[in-house]
Design a protein around this motif. Structure first.
Motif, PDB file in Angstrom:
ATOM      1  N   ALA A 120       0.548  -1.414  -0.080  1.00  0.00           N
ATOM      2  CA  ALA A 120       0.205  -0.064  -0.160  1.00  0.00           C
ATOM      3  C   ALA A 120       1.159   0.898  -0.317  1.00  0.00           C
ATOM      4  CB  ALA A 120      -1.116   0.184   1.480  1.00  0.00           C
ATOM      5  N   LEU A 121       1.956   1.007   0.795  1.00  0.00           N
ATOM      6  CA  LEU A 121       2.742   2.552   0.377  1.00  0.00           C
ATOM      7  C   LEU A 121       3.474   2.726  -0.744  1.00  0.00           C
ATOM      8  CD1 LEU A 121       4.537   2.317   4.136  1.00  0.00           C
ATOM      9  CD2 LEU A 121       2.493   4.347   3.552  1.00  0.00           C
ATOM     10  N   VAL A 122       4.612   1.607  -1.345  1.00  0.00           N
ATOM     11  CA  VAL A 122       4.683   1.928  -2.613  1.00  0.00           C
ATOM     12  C   VAL A 122       3.706   1.842  -3.770  1.00  0.00           C
ATOM     13  CG1 VAL A 122       5.366   0.337  -4.625  1.00  0.00           C
ATOM     14  CG2 VAL A 122       6.293   0.137  -2.037  1.00  0.00           C
ATOM     15  N   LEU A 123       2.563   2.039  -3.770  1.00  0.00           N
ATOM     16  CA  LEU A 123       1.531   2.488  -4.017  1.00  0.00           C
ATOM     17  C   LEU A 123       1.022   4.010  -4.178  1.00  0.00           C
ATOM     18  CD1 LEU A 123      -1.216  -0.680  -4.188  1.00  0.00           C
ATOM     19  CD2 LEU A 123       0.548   0.384  -6.247  1.00  0.00           C
ATOM     20  N   VAL A 124       0.914   4.416  -2.880  1.00  0.00           N
ATOM     21  CA  VAL A 124       0.773   5.850  -2.232  1.00  0.00           C
ATOM     22  C   VAL A 124       2.348   6.075  -3.004  1.00  0.00           C
ATOM     23  CG1 VAL A 124       0.256   6.923  -0.579  1.00  0.00           C
ATOM     24  CG2 VAL A 124      -0.585   5.258  -0.414  1.00  0.00           C
ATOM     25  N   GLY A 125       3.086   6.005  -3.034  1.00  0.00           N
ATOM     26  CA  GLY A 125       4.255   6.374  -3.488  1.00  0.00           C
ATOM     27  C   GLY A 125       4.851   6.876  -5.001  1.00  0.00           C
ATOM     28  N   VAL A 126       3.523   5.556  -5.663  1.00  0.00           N
ATOM     29  CA  VAL A 126       3.871   5.565  -7.407  1.00  0.00           C
ATOM     30  C   VAL A 126       2.537   6.503  -7.313  1.00  0.00           C
ATOM     31  CG1 VAL A 126       2.983   4.151  -9.446  1.00  0.00           C
ATOM     32  CG2 VAL A 126       4.108   3.394  -7.180  1.00  0.00           C
ATOM     33  N   ALA A 127       2.017   6.719  -6.493  1.00  0.00           N
ATOM     34  CA  ALA A 127       0.828   8.088  -7.279  1.00  0.00           C
ATOM     35  C   ALA A 127       1.335   9.332  -6.821  1.00  0.00           C
ATOM     36  CB  ALA A 127      -0.870   7.891  -5.702  1.00  0.00           C
ATOM     37  N   ALA A 128       2.260   9.302  -5.583  1.00  0.00           N
ATOM     38  CA  ALA A 128       2.852  10.884  -5.637  1.00  0.00           C
ATOM     39  C   ALA A 128       4.043  11.273  -6.572  1.00  0.00           C
ATOM     40  CB  ALA A 128       3.028  10.710  -3.891  1.00  0.00           C
ATOM     41  N   ALA A 129       4.482   9.847  -7.351  1.00  0.00           N
ATOM     42  CA  ALA A 129       5.659  10.054  -8.033  1.00  0.00           C
ATOM     43  C   ALA A 129       5.178  10.430  -9.555  1.00  0.00           C
ATOM     44  CB  ALA A 129       5.843   8.489  -8.479  1.00  0.00           C
ATOM     45  N   SER A 130       3.783   9.941  -9.446  1.00  0.00           N
ATOM     46  CA  SER A 130       3.447  10.281 -11.400  1.00  0.00           C
ATOM     47  C   SER A 130       1.989  11.903 -10.915  1.00  0.00           C
ATOM     48  CB  SER A 130       2.171   9.193 -11.387  1.00  0.00           C
ATOM     49  OG  SER A 130       1.466   9.159 -10.444  1.00  0.00           O
ATOM     50  N   SER A 131       2.838  12.467 -10.052  1.00  0.00           N
ATOM     51  CA  SER A 131       1.676  13.833 -10.470  1.00  0.00           C
ATOM     52  C   SER A 131       0.400  14.025  -9.658  1.00  0.00           C
ATOM     53  CB  SER A 131       2.346  14.733 -10.713  1.00  0.00           C
ATOM     54  OG  SER A 131       3.999  14.830 -10.961  1.00  0.00           O
ATOM     55  N   GLY A 132      -0.206  12.657  -9.201  1.00  0.00           N
ATOM     56  CA  GLY A 132      -1.632  12.690  -9.548  1.00  0.00           C
ATOM     57  C   GLY A 132      -1.663  11.516 -10.623  1.00  0.00           C
ATOM     58  N   GLU A 133      -1.776  11.595 -11.444  1.00  0.00           N
ATOM     59  CA  GLU A 133      -2.212  11.063 -12.380  1.00  0.00           C
ATOM     60  C   GLU A 133      -2.277   9.414 -12.802  1.00  0.00           C
ATOM     61  OE1 GLU A 133       1.038  10.764 -15.987  1.00  0.00           O
ATOM     62  OE2 GLU A 133       1.401  13.181 -15.912  1.00  0.00           O
ATOM     63  N   MET A 134      -1.983   8.846 -12.325  1.00  0.00           N
ATOM     64  CA  MET A 134      -2.065   7.388 -11.631  1.00  0.00           C
ATOM     65  C   MET A 134      -2.629   7.447 -10.425  1.00  0.00           C
ATOM     66  SD  MET A 134      -1.060   5.765 -14.026  1.00  0.00           S
ATOM     67  CE  MET A 134      -0.794   4.242 -13.433  1.00  0.00           C
ATOM     68  N   ALA A 135      -3.591   8.523  -9.555  1.00  0.00           N
ATOM     69  CA  ALA A 135      -3.268   8.330  -8.194  1.00  0.00           C
ATOM     70  C   ALA A 135      -4.839   7.259  -8.261  1.00  0.00           C
ATOM     71  CB  ALA A 135      -4.115   9.940  -7.492  1.00  0.00           C
ATOM     72  N   LEU A 136      -6.079   7.619  -9.216  1.00  0.00           N
ATOM     73  CA  LEU A 136      -7.079   6.915  -9.190  1.00  0.00           C
ATOM     74  C   LEU A 136      -6.691   5.377  -8.798  1.00  0.00           C
ATOM     75  CD1 LEU A 136     -10.474   6.852  -8.402  1.00  0.00           C
ATOM     76  CD2 LEU A 136     -10.659   7.003 -11.083  1.00  0.00           C
ATOM     77  N   GLU A 137      -5.966   4.945 -10.206  1.00  0.00           N
ATOM     78  CA  GLU A 137      -5.604   3.210 -10.456  1.00  0.00           C
ATOM     79  C   GLU A 137      -5.096   2.953  -8.522  1.00  0.00           C
ATOM     80  OE1 GLU A 137      -5.061   5.707 -12.598  1.00  0.00           O
ATOM     81  OE2 GLU A 137      -5.895   5.407 -14.367  1.00  0.00           O
ATOM     82  N   ALA A 138      -4.276   3.597  -8.374  1.00  0.00           N
ATOM     83  CA  ALA A 138      -3.325   3.800  -7.358  1.00  0.00           C
ATOM     84  C   ALA A 138      -4.474   3.612  -5.587  1.00  0.00           C
ATOM     85  CB  ALA A 138      -2.321   4.259  -6.592  1.00  0.00           C
ATOM     86  N   VAL A 139      -5.264   4.429  -5.634  1.00  0.00           N
ATOM     87  CA  VAL A 139      -6.506   4.151  -4.669  1.00  0.00           C
ATOM     88  C   VAL A 139      -7.317   2.657  -4.889  1.00  0.00           C
ATOM     89  CG1 VAL A 139      -8.450   4.953  -3.576  1.00  0.00           C
ATOM     90  CG2 VAL A 139      -6.069   7.077  -4.454  1.00  0.00           C
ATOM     91  N   PHE A 140      -7.334   2.893  -5.826  1.00  0.00           N
ATOM     92  CA  PHE A 140      -8.040   1.582  -6.112  1.00  0.00           C
ATOM     93  C   PHE A 140      -7.705   0.283  -5.497  1.00  0.00           C
ATOM     94  CE2 PHE A 140      -9.985  -1.838  -9.038  1.00  0.00           C
ATOM     95  CZ  PHE A 140     -11.566  -2.493  -8.335  1.00  0.00           C
ATOM     96  N   ALA A 141      -6.813  -0.418  -6.492  1.00  0.00           N
ATOM     97  CA  ALA A 141      -5.490  -1.087  -5.542  1.00  0.00           C
ATOM     98  C   ALA A 141      -5.253  -1.361  -4.438  1.00  0.00           C
ATOM     99  CB  ALA A 141      -3.878  -0.888  -6.918  1.00  0.00           C
TER     100      ALA A 141
END
Length: 121
Positions: free
Chosen positions: A50-71
């Motif tokens: 979960a922390l890795v996915l939140v980090g990915v959402a932050a690294a993508s500047s929010g572009e992948m935030a919805l997908e990361a939150v769903f995952a």
């Protein structure tokens, strides 16, 4: 400035998640019985992922935030259920846990039954 701060935050989250996953993996090797191992893998693994996915959402500047939150939601909903199912099947298969002063509640429950369950055990 904002992009640098977001990158540092994302790196910290991904590193923390990776460290938690590493702790979970060490727990799989070092812990004494299958129940402790399941606990280590499900708790540390799901929180680390979960922390890795939140980090990915932050690294993508929010572009992948919805997908990361769903995952993250799927992961946090299914990991405890899977751990419970695996530990319950291990108990039914006869793997005895190393018990402490509280004992084995599932064995006590099974020994205390006077009638078989409705599903046919």
């Amino acid at each position: 400035m904002t992009q640098t701060l977001l990158g540092i935050l994302a790196s910290g989250l991904i590193l923390a998640g990776a460290l938690l996953c590493l702790i979970g993996a060490i727990g799989l090797v070092r812990l004494p019985d299958c129940y402790s191992r399941i606990h280590s893998a499900s708790k540390a693994g799901s929180l680390g992922a979960a922390l890795v996915l939140v980090g990915v959402a932050a690294a993508s500047s929010g572009e992948m935030a919805l997908e990361a939150v769903f995952a993250v939601l799927v992961l946090l909903a299914t990991a405890p259920l899977a751990a419970h199912a695996v530990s319950r099947s291990a108990h039914r298969a006869g793997h005895k846990p190393r018990t402490g002063p509280l004992g084995d509640a599932l064995a006590d429950d099974k020994a205390g039954r006077s009638t078989p369950p409705a599903g046919g055990e």
